[in-house]
Design a protein around this motif. Structure first.
Motif, PDB file in Angstrom:
ATOM      1  N   GLU A  53       0.848  -1.195   0.000  1.00  7.90           N
ATOM      2  CA  GLU A  53       0.000   0.000   0.000  1.00  7.90           C
ATOM      3  C   GLU A  53       0.881   1.242   0.000  1.00  7.90           C
ATOM      4  O   GLU A  53       1.861   1.320   0.741  1.00  7.90           O
ATOM      5  N   LEU A  54       0.508   2.213  -0.840  1.00  9.25           N
ATOM      6  CA  LEU A  54       1.224   3.485  -0.909  1.00  9.25           C
ATOM      7  C   LEU A  54       0.468   4.503  -0.070  1.00  9.25           C
ATOM      8  O   LEU A  54      -0.711   4.757  -0.310  1.00  9.25           O
ATOM      9  N   ASN A  55       1.138   5.069   0.924  1.00  9.35           N
ATOM     10  CA  ASN A  55       0.519   6.041   1.811  1.00  9.35           C
ATOM     11  C   ASN A  55       1.426   7.265   1.898  1.00  9.35           C
ATOM     12  O   ASN A  55       1.913   7.619   2.966  1.00  9.35           O
ATOM     13  N   MET A  56       1.670   7.885   0.746  1.00  9.14           N
ATOM     14  CA  MET A  56       2.520   9.070   0.671  1.00  9.14           C
ATOM     15  C   MET A  56       1.875  10.064  -0.287  1.00  9.14           C
ATOM     16  O   MET A  56       1.439   9.685  -1.368  1.00  9.14           O
ATOM     17  N   THR A  57       1.850  11.324   0.106  1.00  7.76           N
ATOM     18  CA  THR A  57       1.280  12.373  -0.735  1.00  7.76           C
ATOM     19  C   THR A  57       2.368  12.994  -1.610  1.00  7.76           C
ATOM     20  O   THR A  57       3.567  12.816  -1.355  1.00  7.76           O
ATOM     21  N   GLU A  58       1.944  13.752  -2.602  1.00  8.10           N
ATOM     22  CA  GLU A  58       2.907  14.468  -3.446  1.00  8.10           C
ATOM     23  C   GLU A  58       3.680  15.484  -2.615  1.00  8.10           C
ATOM     24  O   GLU A  58       4.867  15.698  -2.846  1.00  8.10           O
ATOM     25  N   GLU A  59       3.020  16.101  -1.652  1.00  5.12           N
ATOM     26  CA  GLU A  59       3.705  17.072  -0.782  1.00  5.12           C
ATOM     27  C   GLU A  59       4.804  16.379   0.014  1.00  5.12           C
ATOM     28  O   GLU A  59       5.901  16.925   0.178  1.00  5.12           O
ATOM     29  N   GLU A  60       4.529  15.184   0.517  1.00  7.35           N
ATOM     30  CA  GLU A  60       5.539  14.437   1.266  1.00  7.35           C
ATOM     31  C   GLU A  60       6.688  14.008   0.355  1.00  7.35           C
ATOM     32  O   GLU A  60       7.849  14.020   0.766  1.00  7.35           O
ATOM     33  N   CYS A  93       6.885   8.769  -7.574  1.00  7.06           N
ATOM     34  CA  CYS A  93       8.299   8.825  -7.977  1.00  7.06           C
ATOM     35  C   CYS A  93       8.535   9.940  -8.987  1.00  7.06           C
ATOM     36  O   CYS A  93       9.526  10.672  -8.897  1.00  7.06           O
ATOM     37  N   GLU A  94       7.627  10.079  -9.938  1.00  4.60           N
ATOM     38  CA  GLU A  94       7.755  11.145 -10.941  1.00  4.60           C
ATOM     39  C   GLU A  94       7.680  12.518 -10.280  1.00  4.60           C
ATOM     40  O   GLU A  94       8.420  13.434 -10.650  1.00  4.60           O
ATOM     41  N   HIS A  95       6.799  12.672  -9.308  1.00  3.77           N
ATOM     42  CA  HIS A  95       6.685  13.947  -8.602  1.00  3.77           C
ATOM     43  C   HIS A  95       7.977  14.241  -7.821  1.00  3.77           C
ATOM     44  O   HIS A  95       8.483  15.369  -7.856  1.00  3.77           O
ATOM     45  N   TYR A  96       8.503  13.241  -7.147  1.00  7.82           N
ATOM     46  CA  TYR A  96       9.758  13.386  -6.413  1.00  7.82           C
ATOM     47  C   TYR A  96      10.887  13.823  -7.355  1.00  7.82           C
ATOM     48  O   TYR A  96      11.623  14.768  -7.069  1.00  7.82           O
ATOM     49  N   ILE A  97      11.016  13.156  -8.490  1.00  7.61           N
ATOM     50  CA  ILE A  97      12.086  13.481  -9.443  1.00  7.61           C
ATOM     51  C   ILE A  97      11.900  14.885 -10.013  1.00  7.61           C
ATOM     52  O   ILE A  97      12.865  15.643 -10.137  1.00  7.61           O
ATOM     53  N   ALA A  98      10.676  15.243 -10.356  1.00  5.28           N
ATOM     54  CA  ALA A  98      10.420  16.588 -10.878  1.00  5.28           C
ATOM     55  C   ALA A  98      10.836  17.648  -9.864  1.00  5.28           C
ATOM     56  O   ALA A  98      11.448  18.664 -10.223  1.00  5.28           O
ATOM     57  N   LYS A  99      10.530  17.410  -8.609  1.00  8.11           N
ATOM     58  CA  LYS A  99      10.920  18.357  -7.554  1.00  8.11           C
ATOM     59  C   LYS A  99      12.438  18.419  -7.419  1.00  8.11           C
ATOM     60  O   LYS A  99      13.014  19.501  -7.288  1.00  8.11           O
ATOM     61  N   CYS A 100      13.099  17.255  -7.461  1.00  5.68           N
ATOM     62  CA  CYS A 100      14.567  17.231  -7.385  1.00  5.68           C
ATOM     63  C   CYS A 100      15.185  18.011  -8.540  1.00  5.68           C
ATOM     64  O   CYS A 100      16.126  18.781  -8.353  1.00  5.68           O
TER      65      CYS A 100
END
Length: 124
Positions: A53-60, A93-100
């Motif tokens: 289960e994935l329990n992480m938001t884009e903000e996180e 993952c895509e959101h994390y990479i875009a932010k990085c």
């Protein structure tokens, strides 16, 4: 949720199982960052193929990128691969990479659903 950190000669694999959340992600990051082997890594593989289960938001995910930006002062160049096998995990993952990338983190990134392709990319 649990995770396992496996140190290799030139890299590290962090494998997650169960519920994946910001807390487990942060705990794994802190443990990895505090190890003396961190500064000599060529690659990091974040294996989320075992999560139920994935329990992480884009903000996180954005907060995780800020943690990695701080870590990049100790490790400015590394290959970061994310093993994601479903659409919601891939989206985070895509959101994390875009932010990085937006924060100009100097790491290289790859998202894949294949450990074989990740290994080939990470060790080349």
């Amino acid at each position: 949720m649990s995770y396992q950190i496996k140190w290799e000669e030139k890299g590290v694999i962090v494998r997650f199982s169960g519920i994946y959340s910001f807390k487990e992600d942060s705990d794994a990051n802190i443990e990895m960052y505090s190890d003396s082997r961190f500064e000599n890594l060529n690659y990091i593989i974040w294996d989320m193929s075992g999560i139920s289960e994935l329990n992480m938001t884009e903000e996180e995910a954005g907060l995780t990128s800020m943690q990695d930006r701080l870590a990049s002062s100790r490790l400015p160049h590394v290959k970061m691969a994310l093993l994601a096998q479903d659409k919601p995990t891939r989206k985070i993952c895509e959101h994390y990479i875009a932010k990085c990338r937006n924060d100009k983190l100097g790491w290289e990134f790859l998202i894949s659903d294949s450990m074989e392709s990740i290994r080939s990319w990470a060790t080349s």
